[in-house]
Write a protein that holds these residues in place. Structure first.
Motif, PDB file in Angstrom:
ATOM      1  N   ALA A 334       0.800  -1.351  -0.074  1.00 28.24           N
ATOM      2  CA  ALA A 334      -0.075  -0.026  -0.046  1.00 28.24           C
ATOM      3  C   ALA A 334       0.945   1.406   0.100  1.00 28.24           C
ATOM      4  O   ALA A 334       0.607   2.187  -0.476  1.00 28.24           O
ATOM      5  CB  ALA A 334      -0.778  -0.135   1.303  1.00 28.24           C
ATOM      6  N   ALA A 335       1.967   1.155   0.475  1.00 24.30           N
ATOM      7  CA  ALA A 335       2.993   2.371   0.653  1.00 24.30           C
ATOM      8  C   ALA A 335       3.715   2.636  -0.639  1.00 24.30           C
ATOM      9  O   ALA A 335       4.182   3.716  -0.848  1.00 24.30           O
ATOM     10  CB  ALA A 335       3.910   2.006   1.659  1.00 24.30           C
ATOM     11  N   GLN A 336       3.330   1.804  -1.660  1.00 24.38           N
ATOM     12  CA  GLN A 336       3.896   1.944  -3.009  1.00 24.38           C
ATOM     13  C   GLN A 336       2.738   2.315  -4.022  1.00 24.38           C
ATOM     14  O   GLN A 336       3.189   2.249  -5.416  1.00 24.38           O
ATOM     15  CB  GLN A 336       4.843   0.714  -3.560  1.00 24.38           C
ATOM     16  CG  GLN A 336       5.836   0.368  -2.465  1.00 24.38           C
ATOM     17  CD  GLN A 336       7.148   1.428  -2.596  1.00 24.38           C
ATOM     18  OE1 GLN A 336       6.988   2.344  -2.839  1.00 24.38           O
ATOM     19  NE2 GLN A 336       8.162   0.563  -2.327  1.00 24.38           N
ATOM     20  N   TYR A 337       1.531   2.709  -3.518  1.00 22.61           N
ATOM     21  CA  TYR A 337       0.548   2.702  -4.643  1.00 22.61           C
ATOM     22  C   TYR A 337       0.889   4.258  -5.291  1.00 22.61           C
ATOM     23  O   TYR A 337       1.636   5.086  -4.697  1.00 22.61           O
ATOM     24  CB  TYR A 337      -0.701   2.876  -3.826  1.00 22.61           C
ATOM     25  CG  TYR A 337      -1.505   1.534  -3.443  1.00 22.61           C
ATOM     26  CD1 TYR A 337      -0.975   0.468  -3.724  1.00 22.61           C
ATOM     27  CD2 TYR A 337      -2.510   1.643  -2.455  1.00 22.61           C
ATOM     28  CE1 TYR A 337      -1.594  -0.723  -3.358  1.00 22.61           C
ATOM     29  CE2 TYR A 337      -2.939   0.504  -1.929  1.00 22.61           C
ATOM     30  CZ  TYR A 337      -2.665  -0.814  -2.472  1.00 22.61           C
ATOM     31  OH  TYR A 337      -3.143  -1.744  -2.035  1.00 22.61           O
ATOM     32  N   LEU A 338       0.260   4.445  -6.351  1.00 21.32           N
ATOM     33  CA  LEU A 338       0.240   5.701  -7.131  1.00 21.32           C
ATOM     34  C   LEU A 338      -1.199   6.328  -6.977  1.00 21.32           C
ATOM     35  O   LEU A 338      -2.138   5.591  -6.688  1.00 21.32           O
ATOM     36  CB  LEU A 338       0.766   5.764  -8.567  1.00 21.32           C
ATOM     37  CG  LEU A 338       1.990   5.184  -8.542  1.00 21.32           C
ATOM     38  CD1 LEU A 338       2.525   4.819 -10.193  1.00 21.32           C
ATOM     39  CD2 LEU A 338       3.089   5.876  -7.958  1.00 21.32           C
ATOM     40  N   ALA A 339      -1.237   7.581  -7.470  1.00 22.90           N
ATOM     41  CA  ALA A 339      -2.375   8.240  -7.485  1.00 22.90           C
ATOM     42  C   ALA A 339      -3.247   8.357  -8.713  1.00 22.90           C
ATOM     43  O   ALA A 339      -4.233   8.590  -9.205  1.00 22.90           O
ATOM     44  CB  ALA A 339      -2.384   9.542  -6.959  1.00 22.90           C
ATOM     45  N   ASN A 340      -2.462   7.853 -10.156  1.00 22.31           N
ATOM     46  CA  ASN A 340      -3.087   7.721 -11.318  1.00 22.31           C
ATOM     47  C   ASN A 340      -2.486   6.787 -12.107  1.00 22.31           C
ATOM     48  O   ASN A 340      -1.348   6.469 -12.050  1.00 22.31           O
ATOM     49  CB  ASN A 340      -3.018   9.176 -12.044  1.00 22.31           C
ATOM     50  CG  ASN A 340      -1.800   9.659 -12.173  1.00 22.31           C
ATOM     51  OD1 ASN A 340      -0.635   9.044 -12.445  1.00 22.31           O
ATOM     52  ND2 ASN A 340      -1.769  11.169 -11.537  1.00 22.31           N
ATOM     53  N   TYR A 341      -3.105   6.238 -13.069  1.00 28.80           N
ATOM     54  CA  TYR A 341      -2.531   4.955 -14.091  1.00 28.80           C
ATOM     55  C   TYR A 341      -3.194   5.120 -15.323  1.00 28.80           C
ATOM     56  O   TYR A 341      -4.373   5.686 -15.423  1.00 28.80           O
ATOM     57  CB  TYR A 341      -2.994   3.717 -13.500  1.00 28.80           C
ATOM     58  CG  TYR A 341      -2.568   3.330 -12.070  1.00 28.80           C
ATOM     59  CD1 TYR A 341      -1.455   2.600 -11.722  1.00 28.80           C
ATOM     60  CD2 TYR A 341      -3.280   3.771 -11.019  1.00 28.80           C
ATOM     61  CE1 TYR A 341      -0.863   2.476 -10.464  1.00 28.80           C
ATOM     62  CE2 TYR A 341      -2.870   3.592  -9.620  1.00 28.80           C
ATOM     63  CZ  TYR A 341      -1.752   2.792  -9.367  1.00 28.80           C
ATOM     64  OH  TYR A 341      -1.385   2.656  -8.132  1.00 28.80           O
ATOM     65  N   THR A 366     -14.164   9.089  -5.098  1.00 27.37           N
ATOM     66  CA  THR A 366     -13.346  10.022  -5.849  1.00 27.37           C
ATOM     67  C   THR A 366     -12.433   9.465  -6.912  1.00 27.37           C
ATOM     68  O   THR A 366     -12.041  10.154  -7.772  1.00 27.37           O
ATOM     69  CB  THR A 366     -12.305  10.626  -4.816  1.00 27.37           C
ATOM     70  OG1 THR A 366     -11.538   9.617  -4.423  1.00 27.37           O
ATOM     71  CG2 THR A 366     -12.993  11.336  -3.488  1.00 27.37           C
ATOM     72  N   ILE A 367     -12.228   8.143  -6.988  1.00 33.28           N
ATOM     73  CA  ILE A 367     -11.463   7.522  -8.114  1.00 33.28           C
ATOM     74  C   ILE A 367     -12.414   7.279  -9.381  1.00 33.28           C
ATOM     75  O   ILE A 367     -13.565   6.896  -9.251  1.00 33.28           O
ATOM     76  CB  ILE A 367     -11.042   6.150  -7.611  1.00 33.28           C
ATOM     77  CG1 ILE A 367     -10.172   6.109  -6.267  1.00 33.28           C
ATOM     78  CG2 ILE A 367     -10.260   5.372  -8.606  1.00 33.28           C
ATOM     79  CD1 ILE A 367      -9.896   4.588  -5.647  1.00 33.28           C
ATOM     80  N   LYS A 368     -11.697   7.925 -10.398  1.00 39.92           N
ATOM     81  CA  LYS A 368     -12.604   8.090 -11.448  1.00 39.92           C
ATOM     82  C   LYS A 368     -11.921   7.080 -12.739  1.00 39.92           C
ATOM     83  O   LYS A 368     -10.773   6.811 -12.708  1.00 39.92           O
ATOM     84  CB  LYS A 368     -12.457   9.477 -12.077  1.00 39.92           C
ATOM     85  CG  LYS A 368     -13.177  10.640 -11.101  1.00 39.92           C
ATOM     86  CD  LYS A 368     -13.169  11.794 -11.606  1.00 39.92           C
ATOM     87  CE  LYS A 368     -13.907  12.977 -10.919  1.00 39.92           C
ATOM     88  NZ  LYS A 368     -13.636  14.313 -11.225  1.00 39.92           N
ATOM     89  N   GLY A 403      -7.311   9.121  -8.878  1.00 40.92           N
ATOM     90  CA  GLY A 403      -7.982   9.167  -7.741  1.00 40.92           C
ATOM     91  C   GLY A 403      -7.273  10.429  -6.839  1.00 40.92           C
ATOM     92  O   GLY A 403      -6.149  10.755  -6.976  1.00 40.92           O
ATOM     93  N   SER A 404      -7.985  10.725  -5.937  1.00 39.44           N
ATOM     94  CA  SER A 404      -7.462  11.671  -4.997  1.00 39.44           C
ATOM     95  C   SER A 404      -6.686  11.291  -3.860  1.00 39.44           C
ATOM     96  O   SER A 404      -6.011  12.125  -2.984  1.00 39.44           O
ATOM     97  CB  SER A 404      -8.856  12.435  -3.888  1.00 39.44           C
ATOM     98  OG  SER A 404      -9.515  11.369  -3.415  1.00 39.44           O
TER      99      SER A 404
END
Length: 722
Positions: A334-341, A366-368, A403-404
């Motif tokens: 989880a600590a290596q997640y990103l906010a967009n893909y 909020t994730i689109k 995502g936010s």
């Protein structure tokens, strides 16, 4: 598995290059400009077709080269499209326990993502290549178990990125002359490769320890594995493995859609006495290099008290009667997640397709997906973890996910006797090095409507800063919110937020499961930046003569919760012919510490001529003396000149006093005039304000003002001119 897997790689190659919020001076994600790769041996009995699929977020050029076989192929990448480079068959590793020169060097002028693709009919797999700057020197292999003696074994491969690389390998199982648990060294130069293949029934190279004195690339997998063991439909498995410094302690998983009876997972430990839990229940205690395999049937949280690698496997079709083949994917901490893909499904051959998403529950909604918020009803809470997971259907084609909050993704799909899957992307910051997160200040006060800032410091076991890791911030209480920042080179990450309600907040800073907390208490709304008071021992009233300067010392105390610049000024429009200044004129407020200000009001006086080079006068004379003294001097000088024309100069034999007396009167008058002209009527020696008349006598007010974006605050000072 058939060649339709090719579409998988074309899909994967479109993964987003993460944005600047997750970048350091040196990239910590899977895009880069320099790669060292190789191809471990595919299924026994045939030569594999090898390809590299290259994509980038910007157009660029580069070269793929294999120095040992004099292969060099330039390539061009068009932004958003995939470039395929075919690799000679001879580049595949074909021997065990032998050093070869089959390293593949990929370079580009701008960041690219590279995938390796190896296929023999019905046995195909691919891997995500890691850039050279994020390669490590400590690895533990994760592969799978050999079940057919003499063929199709568990395997590992190594590529050196620098000359004179010494690699120490401690195999987890005996292989040839190498005993299990006994390290042996090999020496590699840049681009040289090494493969170890174990075809002994029941052996597994998972847990093999690998260390080196220079960064290396390490691959793990299997020539053709049945997953779980004894369930038919084998497939070639390969992954480029991540360095142990990037492993995590907190993971969230969602089952593969359409499958029954769960998925297979392996947990691999990097440190002795590692306790691994699934949904809060301890399932294994592992020493370094040991693994535990388990089938998980629902959404789950996997935690460990020390860093681990987590691998998720698609089971073979015979496990649940589905038409599918095995594949394995590294589960992102989880600590290596990103906010967009950006992700893509195969163009044809696979239906249905899905993206599994795991995210903080606070971010649900909020994730689109392609600009439209994903329905919260698709998300299911993962126990009491504060995270939720969803299986979201995907139409064929490319998709954007934003995502936010940071979130994890796995994209996959199935077809008749086929399947594919890959992580949507991830960071590779050194989160496994983090042993402490310290949040400061522990207790602070804020004013509603103004920002409050806290700083998290990330350190390792030696209390040295760890940079490049993402720090997650969660606020609970009167003003709930979330955010994340990346630690700078000094290991600090600052988080600021604005309270909208009074009360107390608890702020938590976290890197994975390592956390620290602080509290912020919010008071009344801030409408002014601070308050003015006279400095101790100072007065708000001054009495001066024209031509002198009134000095005041004032203390400005910022209001709690106020941060930002304040500009100080003084209004003296009611006092003619004066100049007023405040020093310092601007201050950036970062705390409630008082600020001492000096206010200077300069008045004006009469001056017949500019100040003389002789400097300030030693006496103080009222300005109205200027004209009378000047007339006296002129009359005295005129009389003296008239008298000298009527009387002869004293002869030289007269006394000296008699000879010099005639010069005394004009000299004294001239000195008096100089005093009048240069002193400007003040013991402070101020020169007159050019072009301005005298400052009139009287009582006046001077208004001192502090101005900020939040408002203004003023103070009145009194000046009496006599």
């Amino acid at each position: 598995m058939n060649r339709r897997m090719l579409f998988v790689i074309l899909a994967v190659a479109a993964i987003l290059m993460p944005g600047a919020t997750t970048m350091r001076a040196q990239s910590t994600d899977t895009s880069g400009t320099d790669f060292w790769l190789t191809f471990p041996e595919n299924h026994t009995g045939g030569a594999a077709t090898l390809s590299l699929f290259i994509a980038g977020s910007t157009s660029t050029t580069g070269t793929v080269s294999i120095p040992a076989i004099t292969f060099a192929m330039p390539f061009t990448v068009t932004a958003g499209q995939v470039t395929t480079v075919n690799i000679p068959i001879g580049a595949e590793l074909g021997t065990s326990d032998v050093v070869e020169s089959k390293g593949i060097h990929v370079t580009a002028l701008a960041n690219i993502t590279v995938y390796g693709f190896s296929t023999i009919p019905f046995t195909t797999d691919a891997y995500l290549g890691l850039p050279t700057p994020i390669l490590g020197t400590d690895y533990i292999v994760l592969a799978y178990t050999t079940i057919f003696a003499g063929s199709n074994g568990s395997e590992l491969a190594i590529v050196a990125s620098a000359d004179n690389t010494t690699v120490n390998i401690t195999p987890s199982a005996p292989e040839g002359n190498h005993l299990a648990g006994v390290p042996f060294p090999i020496t590699l130069n840049q681009g040289q490769t090494y493969q170890l293949l174990d075809v002994t029934n029941g052996n597994d190279l998972t847990g093999t320890l690998i260390s080196a004195n220079h960064p290396i690339a390490v691959f793990g997998g299997h020539q053709c594995a049945d997953v779980p063991i004894a369930f038919a439909s084998c497939n070639f498995l390969v992954e480029e493995l991540t360095p142990t410094a990037t492993w995590g302690q907190n993971f969230f998983t969602v089952p593969l859609a359409t499958r029954m009876n769960g998925d297979t997972f392996r947990f691999l430990a990097s440190t002795d006495s590692t306790n691994v839990s699934v949904n809060g229940a301890v399932v294994a205690t592992l020493n370094r290099g040991k693994f535990f395999e388990q089938i998980i049937t629902g959404a789950a949280q996997v935690t460990a008290d020390k860093p681990i690698m987590l691998m998720q496997y698609s089971n073979g079709g015979s496990f649940d009667g589905a038409s599918a083949d095995p594949f394995m994917m590294v589960v992102t901490p989880a600590a290596q997640y990103l906010a967009n893909y950006t992700v893509t499904t195969p163009a044809t051959g696979f239906s249905p397709n899905f993206v599994n998403i795991t995210a903080q529950t606070s971010g649900v909604g909020t994730i689109k997906l392609d600009g439209t918020a994903i329905a919260p009803s698709l998300f299911t809470p993962i126990g009491s973890s504060g995270f939720s997971g969803a299986q979201v259907p995907l139409s064929v084609g490319s998709h954007n996910l934003v995502g936010s909050v940071p979130f994890g993704t796995i994209v996959y799909g199935f077809s008749s006797a086929d399947g594919y899957g890959y992580a949507g992307g991830f960071s590779l910051s050194p989160i496994a090095l983090v042993t402490a997160v310290t949040l400061a200040p522990k207790v602070s006060a804020g004013s509603v409507g103004a920002p409050a800032c806290l700083t998290a410091t990330v350190t390792d076991q030696n209390n040295m800063p760890v940079s490049g890791v993402r720090v997650d911030f969660t606020v609970t209480g009167a003003n709930p919110t979330t955010g994340f920042m990346t630690a700078a080179t000094n290991g600090t990450a600052q988080f600021c937020y604005t309270g909208t309600a009074g009360g107390t907040d608890t702020v938590t800073a976290a890197v994975g499961t390592i956390t620290d907390t602080a509290t912020v208490t919010w008071g009344s709304v801030v409408t002014t930046p601070g308050t003015f008071t006279p400095a101790p021992g100072s007065s708000t009233t001054a009495v001066v003569q024209p031509g002198s300067t009134a000095l005041f010392t004032v203390v400005f105390t910022p209001n709690p919760g106020f941060l930002g610049p304040v500009t100080f000024s003084c209004a003296n429009s009611s006092i003619p012919n004066t100049i007023c200044t405040v020093s310092p004129a601007t201050v950036n407020i970062t705390s409630t510490a008082p600020i001492t200000l000096t206010v200077s009001l300069r008045t004006n006086c009469t001056a017949l001529l500019p100040p003389t080079p002789l400097g300030p006068a030693p006496l103080s004379l009222p300005p109205m003396w200027g004209v009378p003294v000047s007339l006296i001097w002129i009359m005295a000088l005129g009389g003296w000149l008239w008298n000298r024309t009527r009387r002869p100069i004293a002869p030289s034999n007269h006394p000296a006093a008699a000879r010099n007396f005639g010069w005394l009167v004009p000299s004294l008058a001239l000195a008096l005039l100089v005093v009048t002209w240069s002193g400007c009527g003040s013991s402070s020696g101020n020169a007159a304000i050019p072009g301005a008349p005298v400052t009139p006598t009287g009582n006046y007010n001077v208004v001192i003002t502090g101005t900020s974006a939040m408002g203004t605050q003023s103070m009145v000072l009194n000046v009496r001119v006599i």
